[in-house]
Design an enzyme around this catalytic site. Sequence first.
Site, short mmCIF file in Angstrom:
data_model
loop_
_atom_site.label_atom_id
_atom_site.label_comp_id
_atom_site.label_asym_id
_atom_site.label_seq_id
_atom_site.Cartn_x
_atom_site.Cartn_y
_atom_site.Cartn_z
N LYS A 83 -73.16 -27.29 25.44
CA LYS A 83 -72.25 -26.40 25.82
C LYS A 83 -72.37 -25.84 27.15
CE LYS A 83 -70.17 -23.76 22.19
NZ LYS A 83 -70.07 -22.22 21.52
C1 E4P Z 1 -67.44 -21.06 20.25
O1 E4P Z 1 -67.92 -22.13 20.37
C2 E4P Z 1 -67.92 -19.77 20.11
O2 E4P Z 1 -69.04 -19.95 19.57
C3 E4P Z 1 -67.21 -18.96 19.15
O3 E4P Z 1 -66.04 -19.33 18.80
C4 E4P Z 1 -67.02 -17.39 19.79
O4 E4P Z 1 -66.37 -16.69 19.01
P1 E4P Z 1 -66.48 -15.08 19.10
O5 E4P Z 1 -65.45 -14.44 20.25
O6 E4P Z 1 -66.02 -14.59 17.54
O7 E4P Z 1 -67.78 -14.72 19.52
#
Ligand code: E4P
Length: 214
Positions: A83
């Site tokens: 990521k």
């Molecule tokens: C995506 O890859 C993220 O890990 C995640 O969906 C973030 O979600 P949040 O806004 O609930 O922290």
Amino acid sequence: MKIFLDTANLDQIKEAASWGILDGVTTNPTLISRENMKFEELVRKICKVVPGPVSVESVSTRAKDIVEEARGLAKLADNIAVKIPIGIEGLKATKILSGEGIKVNTTLVFSSNQALLAAKAGTAFVSPFIGRLDDISHEGMALIDEIVAIYNNYGFETEIIVASIRHPLHVVEAALSGADIATIPFPVLEKMVKHPLTDIGIERFLKDWSKVKR
Ligand code: E4P
């Protein structure tokens, strides 16, 4: 639509994998910080349980450092996707890494232009955060519809991961939009299975079955 679990919790991942519906996992530094295990050990264990891609986030900020960090992360297991937050340095790193065959998941995406640029740089996955947009009174799902249309217009192969999902209706909307993947927190996944009429129906059938002469 593929279903990823948005967690770094091994118990949740093993449980979802046992249901036969799990295609991948996404983590982020916040999710990793909640687990009481050394980072690399945790990632290796997750990668063994999960059949598909496991996203692990790079925390470097300059392209050169992101590339180096991503190469190290990719060595942890065959199914790692790295990521990388969207940005100029992230785009530069994405171009290099995708050229090397390392899968990138461009994260923290909040606009269609960011998604367009990430696809052009060769990212394998793009993660628009719909819940965080809803949180500030923007229609998160409208962003998904735009990205789906743009990628279809030009035949980009980048897969769209609907991220920052907050409730089961988000998953239904993601599936209707034609997005490739939804990454779902475990409590939302549990809610997706349940329906009160199913519970009532099972209870009634079991009660009536007990009256049947056998
Ligand atoms: C995506 O890859 C993220 O890990 C995640 O969906 C973030 O979600 P949040 O806004 O609930 O922290």
